[in-house]
Design a protein around this motif. Structure first.
Motif, PDB file in Angstrom:
ATOM      1  N   PRO A  77      12.852  -5.053 -10.256  1.00  0.00           N
ATOM      2  CA  PRO A  77      11.904  -5.914  -9.552  1.00  0.00           C
ATOM      3  C   PRO A  77      11.749  -7.254 -10.246  1.00  0.00           C
ATOM      4  O   PRO A  77      11.692  -7.310 -11.475  1.00  0.00           O
ATOM      5  N   SER A 121       9.672 -11.172 -10.112  1.00  0.00           N
ATOM      6  CA  SER A 121       8.396 -11.686  -9.611  1.00  0.00           C
ATOM      7  C   SER A 121       8.585 -12.617  -8.414  1.00  0.00           C
ATOM      8  O   SER A 121       7.756 -12.678  -7.546  1.00  0.00           O
ATOM      9  N   ASP A 174       4.997  11.779  -6.102  1.00  0.00           N
ATOM     10  CA  ASP A 174       4.974  10.860  -4.951  1.00  0.00           C
ATOM     11  C   ASP A 174       4.071  11.397  -3.839  1.00  0.00           C
ATOM     12  O   ASP A 174       3.384  10.635  -3.159  1.00  0.00           O
ATOM     13  N   PHE A 222      -3.384   2.265   6.534  1.00  0.00           N
ATOM     14  CA  PHE A 222      -1.940   2.158   6.280  1.00  0.00           C
ATOM     15  C   PHE A 222      -1.517   3.168   5.220  1.00  0.00           C
ATOM     16  O   PHE A 222      -2.132   3.258   4.167  1.00  0.00           O
ATOM     17  N   GLY A 223      -0.465   3.912   5.513  1.00  0.00           N
ATOM     18  CA  GLY A 223       0.123   4.847   4.536  1.00  0.00           C
ATOM     19  C   GLY A 223       1.623   4.634   4.531  1.00  0.00           C
ATOM     20  O   GLY A 223       2.217   4.398   5.585  1.00  0.00           O
ATOM     21  N   SER A 229       5.651   5.405   2.422  1.00  0.00           N
ATOM     22  CA  SER A 229       6.471   6.037   1.382  1.00  0.00           C
ATOM     23  C   SER A 229       7.899   5.521   1.476  1.00  0.00           C
ATOM     24  O   SER A 229       8.411   5.308   2.577  1.00  0.00           O
ATOM     25  N   ARG A 243      13.665   2.192  -3.712  1.00  0.00           N
ATOM     26  CA  ARG A 243      12.493   1.396  -4.147  1.00  0.00           C
ATOM     27  C   ARG A 243      12.899   0.102  -4.834  1.00  0.00           C
ATOM     28  O   ARG A 243      14.026  -0.033  -5.300  1.00  0.00           O
ATOM     29  N   ARG A 291      13.264  -2.722  -3.522  1.00  0.00           N
ATOM     30  CA  ARG A 291      14.021  -3.655  -2.676  1.00  0.00           C
ATOM     31  C   ARG A 291      13.102  -4.403  -1.721  1.00  0.00           C
ATOM     32  O   ARG A 291      13.569  -5.105  -0.835  1.00  0.00           O
ATOM     33  N   GLY A 292      11.815  -4.168  -1.833  1.00  0.00           N
ATOM     34  CA  GLY A 292      10.869  -4.886  -0.972  1.00  0.00           C
ATOM     35  C   GLY A 292      10.555  -4.155   0.332  1.00  0.00           C
ATOM     36  O   GLY A 292       9.843  -4.687   1.190  1.00  0.00           O
ATOM     37  N   GLY A 348       8.683  -1.461   0.882  1.00  0.00           N
ATOM     38  CA  GLY A 348       7.258  -1.143   1.001  1.00  0.00           C
ATOM     39  C   GLY A 348       6.475  -2.364   1.491  1.00  0.00           C
ATOM     40  O   GLY A 348       5.656  -2.276   2.407  1.00  0.00           O
ATOM     41  N   GLY A 349       6.778  -3.512   0.895  1.00  0.00           N
ATOM     42  CA  GLY A 349       6.100  -4.761   1.281  1.00  0.00           C
ATOM     43  C   GLY A 349       6.406  -5.146   2.721  1.00  0.00           C
ATOM     44  O   GLY A 349       5.532  -5.573   3.466  1.00  0.00           O
ATOM     45  N   ASN A 406      -1.574   3.379  -8.876  1.00  0.00           N
ATOM     46  CA  ASN A 406      -0.460   3.038  -7.972  1.00  0.00           C
ATOM     47  C   ASN A 406      -0.227   1.516  -7.949  1.00  0.00           C
ATOM     48  O   ASN A 406      -0.563   0.813  -6.985  1.00  0.00           O
ATOM     49  N   ALA A 424       2.395  -0.389  -7.617  1.00  0.00           N
ATOM     50  CA  ALA A 424       3.227  -0.999  -6.565  1.00  0.00           C
ATOM     51  C   ALA A 424       2.424  -1.157  -5.269  1.00  0.00           C
ATOM     52  O   ALA A 424       2.432  -2.229  -4.643  1.00  0.00           O
ATOM     53  N   MET A 425       1.704  -0.112  -4.876  1.00  0.00           N
ATOM     54  CA  MET A 425       0.950  -0.182  -3.612  1.00  0.00           C
ATOM     55  C   MET A 425      -0.160  -1.226  -3.704  1.00  0.00           C
ATOM     56  O   MET A 425      -0.374  -2.016  -2.777  1.00  0.00           O
ATOM     57  N   LYS A 457      -1.186  -8.831  -2.781  1.00  0.00           N
ATOM     58  CA  LYS A 457      -0.335  -9.958  -2.406  1.00  0.00           C
ATOM     59  C   LYS A 457      -0.661 -10.426  -0.984  1.00  0.00           C
ATOM     60  O   LYS A 457      -0.571 -11.611  -0.665  1.00  0.00           O
TER      61      LYS A 457
HETATM   62  C1  LIG Z   1       4.349   2.341  -3.191  1.00  0.00           C
HETATM   63  C2  LIG Z   1       5.753   2.272  -2.625  1.00  0.00           C
HETATM   64  C3  LIG Z   1       5.702   2.476  -1.129  1.00  0.00           C
HETATM   65  C4  LIG Z   1       6.358   0.882  -2.949  1.00  0.00           C
HETATM   66  O1  LIG Z   1       7.600   0.795  -2.305  1.00  0.00           O
HETATM   67  P1  LIG Z   1       8.713  -0.283  -2.740  1.00  0.00           P
HETATM   68  O2  LIG Z   1       9.650  -0.418  -1.605  1.00  0.00           O
HETATM   69  O3  LIG Z   1       9.297   0.096  -4.046  1.00  0.00           O
HETATM   70  O4  LIG Z   1       7.819  -1.578  -2.905  1.00  0.00           O
HETATM   71  P2  LIG Z   1       8.331  -3.088  -2.983  1.00  0.00           P
HETATM   72  O5  LIG Z   1       9.779  -3.103  -3.403  1.00  0.00           O
HETATM   73  O6  LIG Z   1       7.970  -3.763  -1.709  1.00  0.00           O
HETATM   74  O7  LIG Z   1       7.475  -3.660  -4.179  1.00  0.00           O
HETATM   75  C5  LIG Z   1       6.163  -4.094  -4.002  1.00  0.00           C
HETATM   76  C6  LIG Z   1       5.707  -4.808  -5.240  1.00  0.00           C
HETATM   77  O8  LIG Z   1       5.416  -3.847  -6.261  1.00  0.00           O
HETATM   78  C7  LIG Z   1       6.224  -4.109  -7.403  1.00  0.00           C
HETATM   79  N1  LIG Z   1       6.613  -2.815  -7.921  1.00  0.00           N
HETATM   80  C8  LIG Z   1       7.468  -1.930  -7.354  1.00  0.00           C
HETATM   81  N2  LIG Z   1       7.521  -0.814  -8.106  1.00  0.00           N
HETATM   82  C9  LIG Z   1       6.696  -1.034  -9.168  1.00  0.00           C
HETATM   83  C10 LIG Z   1       6.324  -0.249 -10.275  1.00  0.00           C
HETATM   84  N3  LIG Z   1       6.812   0.978 -10.463  1.00  0.00           N
HETATM   85  N4  LIG Z   1       5.437  -0.784 -11.147  1.00  0.00           N
HETATM   86  C11 LIG Z   1       4.931  -2.014 -10.964  1.00  0.00           C
HETATM   87  N5  LIG Z   1       5.233  -2.808  -9.908  1.00  0.00           N
HETATM   88  C12 LIG Z   1       6.115  -2.303  -9.028  1.00  0.00           C
HETATM   89  C13 LIG Z   1       7.392  -4.899  -6.901  1.00  0.00           C
HETATM   90  O9  LIG Z   1       7.959  -5.707  -7.905  1.00  0.00           O
HETATM   91  C14 LIG Z   1       6.761  -5.714  -5.813  1.00  0.00           C
HETATM   92  O10 LIG Z   1       6.081  -6.835  -6.347  1.00  0.00           O
HETATM   93  P3  LIG Z   1       6.642  -8.321  -6.044  1.00  0.00           P
HETATM   94  O11 LIG Z   1       6.593  -8.474  -4.553  1.00  0.00           O
HETATM   95  O12 LIG Z   1       5.685  -9.195  -6.772  1.00  0.00           O
HETATM   96  O13 LIG Z   1       8.029  -8.346  -6.570  1.00  0.00           O
HETATM   97  C15 LIG Z   1       6.692   3.360  -3.276  1.00  0.00           C
HETATM   98  O14 LIG Z   1       6.610   3.217  -4.660  1.00  0.00           O
HETATM   99  C16 LIG Z   1       6.340   4.778  -2.867  1.00  0.00           C
HETATM  100  O15 LIG Z   1       6.818   5.290  -1.857  1.00  0.00           O
HETATM  101  N6  LIG Z   1       5.478   5.482  -3.672  1.00  0.00           N
HETATM  102  C17 LIG Z   1       5.092   6.857  -3.356  1.00  0.00           C
HETATM  103  C18 LIG Z   1       4.132   6.918  -2.166  1.00  0.00           C
HETATM  104  C19 LIG Z   1       2.983   5.946  -2.327  1.00  0.00           C
HETATM  105  O16 LIG Z   1       2.524   5.660  -3.417  1.00  0.00           O
HETATM  106  N7  LIG Z   1       2.458   5.447  -1.204  1.00  0.00           N
HETATM  107  C20 LIG Z   1       1.373   4.496  -1.208  1.00  0.00           C
HETATM  108  C21 LIG Z   1       0.053   5.134  -0.917  1.00  0.00           C
HETATM  109  S1  LIG Z   1      -0.248   5.185   0.793  1.00  0.00           S
END
Ligand SMILES: CC(C)(COP(=O)(O)OP(=O)(O)OC[C@H]1O[C@@H](n2cnc3c(N)ncnc32)[C@H](O)[C@@H]1OP(=O)(O)O)[C@@H](O)C(=O)NCCC(=O)NCCS
Length: 245
Positions: free
Chosen positions: A36, A38, A69, A127-128, A130, A136, A138-139, A141-142, A168, A170-171, A177
């Motif tokens: 990842p 910034s 997860d 919103f939920g 995974s 992961r 690759r953006g 989730g965003g 959490n 990342a979420m 953001k």
């Molecule tokens: C949360 C989740 C959906 C994120 O998915 P993802 O596709 O990896 O997310 P993104 O790639 O869009 O990253 C989102 C941001 O978090 C950051 N990020 C990703 N993984 C990270 C980690 N392990 N620690 C810190 N930051 C992290 C990314 O750099 C990004 O920030 P940026 O836009 O400033 O670069 C994924 O980790 C997941 O499925 N987790 C298990 C289920 C869950 O937690 N669901 C959310 C609750 S409903």
């Protein structure tokens, strides 16, 4: 929101990629993601709206999540049975489920936009999301969150709500953001995002995203059928050759 030229480029790149056979790699359909960063270019990926016919694939996606997860996604360590019940109860009429596929048409990421059933809160949605581990960073989730916001605005929602564990990162990063207010309550956090009303941009974005995702899915489907056919022919030829010798 993603510019039209980015959609076109992504569509072109996706098409070129499909000219290569699907390999037997187990890590998804693309090389390992870069760590990842910034600041990054907008992520363009086709996001498809899923209907009841996709329950099985949704279940397969959620059942592939490991215990930690499942805990992050549902707020508890959901068992296989609880996940099956959740999938069986998904209401595709009221809610919206979005998905991202790889070239094998496996669901590598999905989001559930659940609309409030209480008439007093009918302008709220939860919103939920995974994303499978191998996809992961690759953006996705965003992007699913952005797509969910567009849909929610078009449906007249003015408050998007996310329940996440405080660990959490990342979420919560995705939510912050987008401008959400995050309230931490010990191990749990609630994020609230106030949404402006729908406008021409959100309506157009929904139409373009829908078309893009449908075309992408059809191309992937045809490419998969083609490569499966070639693999079967290859297997038949190999079988015939070894029978002869
Ligand atoms: C949360 C989740 C959906 C994120 O998915 P993802 O596709 O990896 O997310 P993104 O790639 O869009 O990253 C989102 C941001 O978090 C950051 N990020 C990703 N993984 C990270 C980690 N392990 N620690 C810190 N930051 C992290 C990314 O750099 C990004 O920030 P940026 O836009 O400033 O670069 C994924 O980790 C997941 O499925 N987790 C298990 C289920 C869950 O937690 N669901 C959310 C609750 S409903």
């Amino acid at each position: 929101m993603t510019a039209t030229k980015d959609w076109l480029k992504a569509s072109w790149d996706a098409g070129i990629d499909l000219l290569h056979p699907v390999s037997d790699r187990v890590d998804g359909d693309a090389p390992p993601p870069p760590p990842p960063v910034s600041v990054r270019a907008p992520v363009v990926v086709p996001i498809r709206s899923l209907g009841p016919a996709y329950r099985e694939r949704i279940a397969a996606h959620l059942l592939a999540l490991d215990d930690s997860d499942r805990y992050l996604r549902f707020g508890y360590k959901a068992s296989d049975e609880q996940i099956s019940r959740y999938v069986a109860q998904l209401d595709f009429e009221r809610d919206e489920i979005f998905g991202i596929y790889n070239r094998r048409l496996e669901l590598i990421a999905m989001a559930h936009v659940a609309f409030a059933t209480d008439p007093e809160h009918h302008q709220c949605a939860e919103f939920g999301v995974s994303v499978l581990k191998q996809a992961r960073g690759r953006g996705y989730g965003g992007r699913l969150f952005e797509r969910a916001v567009i849909h929610a605005r078009n449906e007249g929602v003015d408050m998007m709500f996310i329940h996440a564990l405080s660990e959490n990162t990342a979420m919560l990063k995705i939510a912050r953001k987008a401008g959400a207010v995050v309230q931490r309550d010990g191990a749990e956090s609630e994020a609230f995002l106030q949404l402006p009303p729908a406008n021409l941009d959100t309506r157009m974005a929904a139409i373009i995203e829908h078309q893009f995702a449908e075309i992408d899915y059809r191309i992937k489907h045809q490419a998969k059928q083609f490569w499966d056919f070639l693999a079967r022919m290859q297997a038949l030829r190999t079988g015939a050759r070894s029978a002869r010798s």
